[in-house]
Each structure stands twice: as C-alpha cells, then as structure tokens.
Design an enzyme around this catalytic site. Structure first.
Site, mmCIF file in Angstrom:
data_model
loop_
_atom_site.group_PDB
_atom_site.id
_atom_site.type_symbol
_atom_site.label_atom_id
_atom_site.label_comp_id
_atom_site.label_asym_id
_atom_site.label_seq_id
_atom_site.Cartn_x
_atom_site.Cartn_y
_atom_site.Cartn_z
ATOM 1 N N HIS A 106 0.839 -1.195 0.000
ATOM 2 C CA HIS A 106 0.000 0.000 0.000
ATOM 3 C C HIS A 106 0.875 1.246 0.000
ATOM 4 C CE1 HIS A 106 -3.200 -2.758 0.896
ATOM 5 N NE2 HIS A 106 -2.704 -3.061 2.072
ATOM 6 N N GLU A 123 -1.661 -0.228 8.401
ATOM 7 C CA GLU A 123 -2.662 -1.087 9.018
ATOM 8 C C GLU A 123 -2.035 -1.979 10.083
ATOM 9 O OE1 GLU A 123 -3.953 -2.891 5.384
ATOM 10 O OE2 GLU A 123 -2.656 -4.617 5.594
ATOM 11 N N HIS A 181 3.287 -7.470 1.860
ATOM 12 C CA HIS A 181 2.652 -8.392 2.800
ATOM 13 C C HIS A 181 1.554 -9.216 2.130
ATOM 14 C CE1 HIS A 181 0.068 -4.782 2.818
ATOM 15 N NE2 HIS A 181 -0.927 -5.627 3.056
ATOM 16 N N ARG A 201 -1.350 -4.739 -6.243
ATOM 17 C CA ARG A 201 -1.194 -6.197 -6.242
ATOM 18 C C ARG A 201 0.085 -6.555 -6.987
ATOM 19 N NH1 ARG A 201 -5.966 -7.584 -8.673
ATOM 20 N NH2 ARG A 201 -7.121 -7.295 -6.755
#
Length: 327
Positions: A106, A123, A181, A201
């Site tokens: 991200h 996150e 991740h 992605r």
C-alpha cells in the site's frame, strides 16, 4: 436540536473474495446470506463507495458520513475533525483467508495523495483464530535495492526474499505503508487501518477468476511504494495480561490496545480528544452509558463518540476487545 450521541453500531458490509472462506459465519456467527464466501466484513467505514450505516437507536439508518457533517468534533474529537474534516479516518474489518491473499503493498500518504488524492494505508492485524501451521508474509528477509527486487520478481523468485511468519491466535502484526505483505490461508483476523482502499497487487499466484481471467497486477505502481529495507522484528511483541488494557500499536494513524477481561470494568476516556472503537474478538459484554444498556458480542464493533467520556462494561463470562483511537 440534534439527537444525543450514544454508542453506535453499524450494519456489516459483507464482501466475497476469490480467497474468502466461511469463518465469518461459522466462527464469528455473522450471516452473509447468499454470498458464496465472505473474505472481508467492513464494520466501520468512511470509504466513499462503502460508507457505514447506523444500526439501532435514534440514529438508525443514518450514514457515518452524514453523522460527521452533523456532529463534527462531537463525534470524532476536535483535533481529529480539524485534520480529517468529514472523512472518518479509520476502517475496521474482519478478514477470513481461506486461501493466501495476493502479495501486495500500500502507498504512503504522500504517494497516495499524489496519485489517487487519497490517504495512504498503514494497518495492523490481530489474529483471532488460525488453522495449524498458518503463516503470513510481512516484509523482506533481507535488504534489497529496487533493481534486486525486480530481478527476483522477473525471474519468478520473489518468494525467496519475502519474510514468512507463523501466525497464531493473539499474534499482532503492524504493517506500515510500504511493507510488502499478504495474509496466509487459514487465518481469521481483525484489521485496523487508515481509510483507504488502495492496494497495489504484486503477485497473485497465477490464480484465475470464475471466467478464467487473472486478476490485474500493479507491478510498476508498486515500485515507488515499496519499502525495500529489512527489519529484524515483524511480529509485534507484547505481554498479554488479564483484566489490563495492554497497548499493542501506537502510530500517528491509530493507537490500539487489547483488553482481555474476566470481569466487568469501567472506562474513562475524558482525557482523549478522539472517538474510541471497540472490536469484540471474543465473549460478550454490555456497555452501560447514560442509564442505557448496549450489548456487544463477538464479531461486533462499537463506535464511542468523543462526547462519551465514561462507561461501565458489564460481563457474565468475560470478553476480549481491541480498543482504538487517534492520539
């Protein structure tokens, strides 16, 4: 005159995914109806395409976006409202990975603003339940240059340089923007993140969808987003304590603690200039506030507006919650 704010529940938003499973229903007891699976539930969301709707009480049916316009700092706190305005800054999810998710990254705030006029996405994960031997990927197992990364990627050896971790109930992983991740098969977790739905992605294990199509990769976009450094510890270290609020993660975007309670307790949030979110991971409890009772059970999330300073939590058999706010 505005309705007085109270502990808010929202309607769950269910999302089927190519990698999703059944644990949202079988473990968390949340019915996702006719969907073939449920990979994610969005419990509290200000993402424009999926804004949460209040469930229950005098504000039933109101959207979180409308509440922000109407209540502003009374809902989220002065500092939070000044910084984020009418965008709710956190997104809370449950995720059930029946298969490995794609490997992804991200962007940070700066890159996301420039490319998407969006927040970045930092996150954290709290593992609720795991099948034996379940693993996940967080970061690299050695420092890389962008050229070395591309060589591994193009030669089909990317997996060789990714850091794989075993993941068990109670494990916590903090994933700052830029960390490559993925969530591995067999994991059910709670996720607290910035309000953003931007994912680059990198690799999807050559999977195809129901129509035989591979999902889009974002190879070029990911290059500027990736943090190529190596970090010695990717799993968050903390010492679990019964009946104590234990801090797990503190970053500019959120502070999250866990409370594993065997008995009732009280909470005083009067020193916080922020809303507070409870994510119920296990058990059940009742919030007592202003003479009213608000029951909460496993798989439910509660938003406590800034105007709620003191609450009592009553329980018959104990409960475990994540508690998040913006410091």
């Amino acid at each position: 005159m505005s309705t007085a704010l109270y502990p808010l529940k929202f309607k769950t938003i269910f999302k089927d995914k190519i990698w999703g499973g059944q644990k949202i229903k079988t473990y968390l007891h949340k019915d996702f109806g006719n969907l073939p699976n449920c990979g994610e539930t969005w419990e509290i969301s200000g993402v424009k395409s999926d804004v949460s709707i209040v469930e229950g009480g005098a504000l039933n049916g109101e959207s979180l976006a409308d509440l922000l316009v109407q209540y502003g700092a009374d809902l989220v706190g002065e500092k939070v409202y000044k910084h984020f305005g009418n965008i709710f800054p956190l997104l809370v999810k449950f995720i059930d990975a029946n298969e490995d998710l794609s490997i992804r990254v991200h962007p940070n705030d700066e890159l996301a603003k420039k490319r998407h006029n969006s927040f970045g996405k930092t996150e954290m994960w709290y593992i609720i339940e795991s099948d034996p031997g379940s693993t996940l990927i967080a970061g690299f197992n050695k420092e890389l240059t962008q050229e070395e990364y591309l060589e591994k990627f193009n030669s089909g050896h990317l997996m060789d340089v990714l850091n794989r971790e075993t993941a068990n109930e109670g494990d916590v992983f903090f994933l700052p923007a830029g960390r490559v991740h993925t969530i591995g098969a067999g994991l059910l977790l709670a996720e607290i993140q910035q309000t953003s739905d931007i994912t680059y992605r990198i690799y999807d294990f050559d999977r195809v969808d129901a129509n035989g199509n591979k999902r889009e990769l974002h190879t070029e976009e990911a290059l500027a987003a990736i943090d190529y450094k190596y970090y010695g510890n990717y799993k968050t270290k903390y010492t679990p304590e019964k009946d104590e609020t234990v801090e797990l993660v503190s970053c500019p975007y959120f502070t999250t603690s866990v409370l594993d309670a065997t008995e009732g307790t009280s909470k005083d949030y009067s020193n916080l200039d922020s809303f507070v979110i409870h994510v119920c991971l296990a058990g059940a409890y009742t919030i007592k506030y202003n003479g009213e009772s608000y029951p909460v059970k496993m798989g439910e999330c509660i938003l406590l507006p800034k105007t709620i300073d003191k609450i009592d939590l009553e329980t018959a058999g104990g409960f475990k919650i994540l508690e998040s706010f913006i410091a």
